[in-house]
Design an enzyme around this catalytic site. Structure first.
Site, PDB file in Angstrom:
ATOM      1  N   SER A   1      75.737  70.160  37.540  1.00  0.00           N
ATOM      2  CA  SER A   1      76.160  68.756  37.562  1.00  0.00           C
ATOM      3  C   SER A   1      75.283  68.037  38.593  1.00  0.00           C
ATOM      4  O   SER A   1      74.672  68.690  39.448  1.00  0.00           O
ATOM      5  CB  SER A   1      77.627  68.700  38.006  1.00  0.00           C
ATOM      6  OG  SER A   1      77.972  67.410  38.424  1.00  0.00           O
TER       7      SER A   1
ATOM      8  N   TYR B   1      84.760  70.972  43.129  1.00  0.00           N
ATOM      9  CA  TYR B   1      83.890  70.874  41.954  1.00  0.00           C
ATOM     10  C   TYR B   1      82.426  70.887  42.386  1.00  0.00           C
ATOM     11  O   TYR B   1      81.611  71.665  41.867  1.00  0.00           O
ATOM     12  CB  TYR B   1      84.221  69.586  41.180  1.00  0.00           C
ATOM     13  CG  TYR B   1      83.398  69.397  39.926  1.00  0.00           C
ATOM     14  CD1 TYR B   1      83.760  70.023  38.738  1.00  0.00           C
ATOM     15  CD2 TYR B   1      82.265  68.587  39.921  1.00  0.00           C
ATOM     16  CE1 TYR B   1      83.009  69.861  37.579  1.00  0.00           C
ATOM     17  CE2 TYR B   1      81.509  68.411  38.775  1.00  0.00           C
ATOM     18  CZ  TYR B   1      81.892  69.048  37.603  1.00  0.00           C
ATOM     19  OH  TYR B   1      81.142  68.875  36.466  1.00  0.00           O
TER      20      TYR B   1
HETATM   21  P1  NAP Z   1      85.841  69.393  28.835  1.00  0.00           P
HETATM   22  O1  NAP Z   1      85.690  68.477  27.674  1.00  0.00           O
HETATM   23  O2  NAP Z   1      86.984  69.206  29.764  1.00  0.00           O
HETATM   24  O3  NAP Z   1      85.855  70.904  28.267  1.00  0.00           O
HETATM   25  C1  NAP Z   1      86.041  71.965  29.161  1.00  0.00           C
HETATM   26  C2  NAP Z   1      86.155  73.264  28.393  1.00  0.00           C
HETATM   27  O4  NAP Z   1      86.440  74.310  29.325  1.00  0.00           O
HETATM   28  C3  NAP Z   1      87.316  73.270  27.373  1.00  0.00           C
HETATM   29  O5  NAP Z   1      86.923  74.021  26.252  1.00  0.00           O
HETATM   30  C4  NAP Z   1      88.423  73.963  28.150  1.00  0.00           C
HETATM   31  O6  NAP Z   1      89.402  74.608  27.354  1.00  0.00           O
HETATM   32  C5  NAP Z   1      87.601  75.024  28.899  1.00  0.00           C
HETATM   33  N1  NAP Z   1      88.362  75.533  30.039  1.00  0.00           N
HETATM   34  C6  NAP Z   1      88.804  74.846  31.105  1.00  0.00           C
HETATM   35  N2  NAP Z   1      89.498  75.646  31.924  1.00  0.00           N
HETATM   36  C7  NAP Z   1      89.496  76.870  31.358  1.00  0.00           C
HETATM   37  C8  NAP Z   1      90.078  78.124  31.733  1.00  0.00           C
HETATM   38  N3  NAP Z   1      90.823  78.253  32.831  1.00  0.00           N
HETATM   39  N4  NAP Z   1      89.880  79.190  30.934  1.00  0.00           N
HETATM   40  C9  NAP Z   1      89.168  79.060  29.800  1.00  0.00           C
HETATM   41  N5  NAP Z   1      88.597  77.901  29.386  1.00  0.00           N
HETATM   42  C10 NAP Z   1      88.769  76.818  30.166  1.00  0.00           C
HETATM   43  O7  NAP Z   1      84.537  69.385  29.764  1.00  0.00           O
HETATM   44  P2  NAP Z   1      83.016  68.929  29.439  1.00  0.00           P
HETATM   45  O8  NAP Z   1      82.873  67.551  29.917  1.00  0.00           O
HETATM   46  O9  NAP Z   1      82.644  69.302  28.076  1.00  0.00           O
HETATM   47  O10 NAP Z   1      82.245  69.849  30.480  1.00  0.00           O
HETATM   48  C11 NAP Z   1      81.475  70.974  30.085  1.00  0.00           C
HETATM   49  C12 NAP Z   1      80.667  71.433  31.281  1.00  0.00           C
HETATM   50  O11 NAP Z   1      79.760  70.402  31.655  1.00  0.00           O
HETATM   51  C13 NAP Z   1      81.518  71.724  32.516  1.00  0.00           C
HETATM   52  O12 NAP Z   1      80.993  72.854  33.180  1.00  0.00           O
HETATM   53  C14 NAP Z   1      81.344  70.470  33.363  1.00  0.00           C
HETATM   54  O13 NAP Z   1      81.525  70.749  34.729  1.00  0.00           O
HETATM   55  C15 NAP Z   1      79.916  70.097  33.042  1.00  0.00           C
HETATM   56  N6  NAP Z   1      79.583  68.669  33.239  1.00  0.00           N
HETATM   57  C16 NAP Z   1      80.149  67.699  32.479  1.00  0.00           C
HETATM   58  C17 NAP Z   1      79.784  66.374  32.667  1.00  0.00           C
HETATM   59  C18 NAP Z   1      80.376  65.266  31.854  1.00  0.00           C
HETATM   60  O14 NAP Z   1      80.069  64.083  32.107  1.00  0.00           O
HETATM   61  N7  NAP Z   1      81.209  65.540  30.851  1.00  0.00           N
HETATM   62  C19 NAP Z   1      78.834  66.043  33.644  1.00  0.00           C
HETATM   63  C20 NAP Z   1      78.262  67.067  34.416  1.00  0.00           C
HETATM   64  C21 NAP Z   1      78.645  68.377  34.198  1.00  0.00           C
HETATM   65  P3  NAP Z   1      90.678  73.750  26.786  1.00  0.00           P
HETATM   66  O15 NAP Z   1      90.158  73.074  25.559  1.00  0.00           O
HETATM   67  O16 NAP Z   1      91.687  74.787  26.464  1.00  0.00           O
HETATM   68  O17 NAP Z   1      91.080  72.824  27.870  1.00  0.00           O
END
Ligand code: NAP
Length: 247
Positions: free
Chosen positions: A155, A168
């Site tokens: 990130s 985080y």
């Molecule tokens: P998201 O939509 O919240 O999806 C997160 C995923 O992780 C979901 O499939 C969730 O499962 C799973 N998860 C969370 N806790 C878990 C646990 N305890 N055990 C197993 N699975 C778990 O997040 P996203 O935005 O796609 O983020 C994906 C990655 O990109 C993350 O590492 C995040 O830090 C990084 N990121 C995102 C952004 C952004 O702007 N979106 C920016 C920088 C970095 P459930 O469906 O069951 O909840």
């Protein structure tokens, strides 16, 4: 260098077995679909079985290779559960060609002075400990691949810490280090470890971090896929220990 203009072949990931964590939602879900559409057999990881079943059906309907489902709660997964995962993958597929570590949680947006330790521990377990344990456990399978790619998700706050990003940000700094160390310790030509920073993306996590933001102003996960495909496929074979931006 930017990989946003990368144009993958339709069979880029043919015959590859790729595990995607957090495949039930957000960026992981889109990447799992995209990898399947480019020929991969995708192992769909998440903690919520019915969400995984929906994406499983979607992939089947698209006529992509039949995926597999892997429910695992990352906040509490034990080394024994990772050993079982290794045995299952070995029995079912005989090897593994890639992992995209996309699962993650945000934790609290609070100053460190007030940061609740139980939330700190959960963020560290899901964002940092789980990718370490899973990669450790599956390394022997990855090493059997002709060309394996492991992608960790970082990130912006994993490179430059900012106030109120607490556990985080610390977990993402750790992720950058984890990726680099795996890369330096494994210099064989058939395996590589890199980090990706998706940048601000229209997902549930982003909405949780910025509740007042209009999601329509943000790029969708689909817009990131050229970089996610590039890093998983053989065209990035020369990259090891890099941290790249998907936007
Ligand atoms: P998201 O939509 O919240 O999806 C997160 C995923 O992780 C979901 O499939 C969730 O499962 C799973 N998860 C969370 N806790 C878990 C646990 N305890 N055990 C197993 N699975 C778990 O997040 P996203 O935005 O796609 O983020 C994906 C990655 O990109 C993350 O590492 C995040 O830090 C990084 N990121 C995102 C952004 C952004 O702007 N979106 C920016 C920088 C970095 P459930 O469906 O069951 O909840």
């Amino acid at each position: 260098m930017k990989y946003t203009a990368y144009q993958p072949r339709t069979d880029l990931l043919k015959d590859k077995v790729i595990l995607v964590t957090g495949a039930s939602d957000g960026i992981g879900r889109t990447a799992a679909l995209s990898y399947a559409l480019h020929g991969a057999t995708v192992v769909l990881h998440g903690r919520t079985l019915n969400k995984l079943e929906v994406i499983y059906d979607e992939i089947e309907k698209l006529g992509a290779p039949q995926p597999a489902i892997l429910p695992l709660q990352l906040s509490s997964a034990s080394t024994l559960e990772y050993e079982t995962l290794y045995n299952t993958l070995e029995k079912q597929f005989g090897g593994l060609d890639g992992i995209l570590h996309s699962a993650g949680i945000l934790g609290s947006r609070l100053p460190l002075a007030d940061y609740p330790i139980e939330i700190w521990d959960e963020v560290m377990a899901v964002n940092l400990r789980a990718p370490l344990l899973m990669t450790q456990a599956l390394l022997p399978l990855l090493k059997k691949s002709q060309s394996a790619s492991v992608i960790f998700t970082s990130s912006g706050v994993g490179r430059e810490a900012r106030a109120l990003w607490g556990a985080y940000a610390v977990s993402k700094f750790g992720t950058e280090a984890l990726s680099k160390i795996f890369a330096e310790e494994n210099t064989e030509e058939n395996i590589r470890f890199n980090c990706i920073n998706p940048g601000a993306t229209r997902t549930a996590m982003r909405a949780q971090a910025y509740p007042d933001e209009d999601p329509l102003t943000l790029p969708t996960s689909e817009a990131l896929m050229p970089t996610y495909l590039y890093l998983m496929g053989e065209d990035s074979k020369h990259l090891n220990g890099e941290s790249i931006n998907a936007q």
